[in-house]
Motif scaffolding. Sequence first.
Motif, mmCIF file in Angstrom:
data_model
loop_
_atom_site.group_PDB
_atom_site.id
_atom_site.type_symbol
_atom_site.label_atom_id
_atom_site.label_comp_id
_atom_site.label_asym_id
_atom_site.label_seq_id
_atom_site.Cartn_x
_atom_site.Cartn_y
_atom_site.Cartn_z
ATOM 1 N N ASN A 287 0.819 -1.216 0.000
ATOM 2 C CA ASN A 287 0.000 0.000 0.000
ATOM 3 C C ASN A 287 0.851 1.263 0.000
ATOM 4 O O ASN A 287 0.459 2.269 -0.590
ATOM 5 C CB ASN A 287 -0.948 0.008 1.202
ATOM 6 N N VAL A 288 1.990 1.238 0.643
ATOM 7 C CA VAL A 288 2.875 2.402 0.652
ATOM 8 C C VAL A 288 3.385 2.680 -0.756
ATOM 9 O O VAL A 288 3.383 3.818 -1.219
ATOM 10 C CB VAL A 288 4.059 2.165 1.621
ATOM 11 N N LEU B 96 2.020 1.677 -3.576
ATOM 12 C CA LEU B 96 0.937 1.974 -4.512
ATOM 13 C C LEU B 96 0.568 3.451 -4.547
ATOM 14 O O LEU B 96 -0.044 3.911 -5.512
ATOM 15 C CB LEU B 96 -0.293 1.136 -4.187
ATOM 16 N N GLY B 97 0.927 4.200 -3.524
ATOM 17 C CA GLY B 97 0.681 5.632 -3.544
ATOM 18 C C GLY B 97 1.512 6.356 -4.587
ATOM 19 O O GLY B 97 1.205 7.483 -4.960
ATOM 20 N N GLU B 98 2.553 5.719 -5.085
ATOM 21 C CA GLU B 98 3.452 6.319 -6.073
ATOM 22 C C GLU B 98 3.189 5.821 -7.497
ATOM 23 O O GLU B 98 3.857 6.252 -8.427
ATOM 24 C CB GLU B 98 4.901 5.996 -5.703
ATOM 25 N N PRO C 283 -2.860 2.124 -9.718
ATOM 26 C CA PRO C 283 -2.556 1.108 -8.710
ATOM 27 C C PRO C 283 -3.393 -0.169 -8.820
ATOM 28 O O PRO C 283 -2.891 -1.257 -8.579
ATOM 29 C CB PRO C 283 -2.805 1.814 -7.388
#
Length: 112
Positions: A60-61, A63-65, A69
């Motif tokens: 999840n960390v 996927l923020g980038e 996603p």
Amino acid sequence: MAGTFCLLGVPGFSVSPLYEAPDNFTWDKFWEGSTQISPNSIATGLFIVMWSFSGYNYVNVVLGEVRDPVRTVQQAAPLALLLVFMTYTAVNIGYFAVVAKGDVLNSGRLVA
């Protein structure tokens, strides 16, 4: 990797004559010493196996980038699970190819 090469019979990768040659892949020897199965040993084995997949905490960390996603997870997650499974299985097969059953049983460690 060397254990897998030893199992496949690649020249230069063999068990030393001074060491007990492992015979772990016959049906009679495969389950030898595993009669003391308890809920504790099963739980410990599951925790050891799940440790291999601990990197999924950070999905999840990351996927923020990522630009898309959902699509990325749908494509990457099955491939990543398959690669981790194949690597873990290959390492275990290589381990049992070069380590004798007596050494595993007398080590005091749970092998998962």
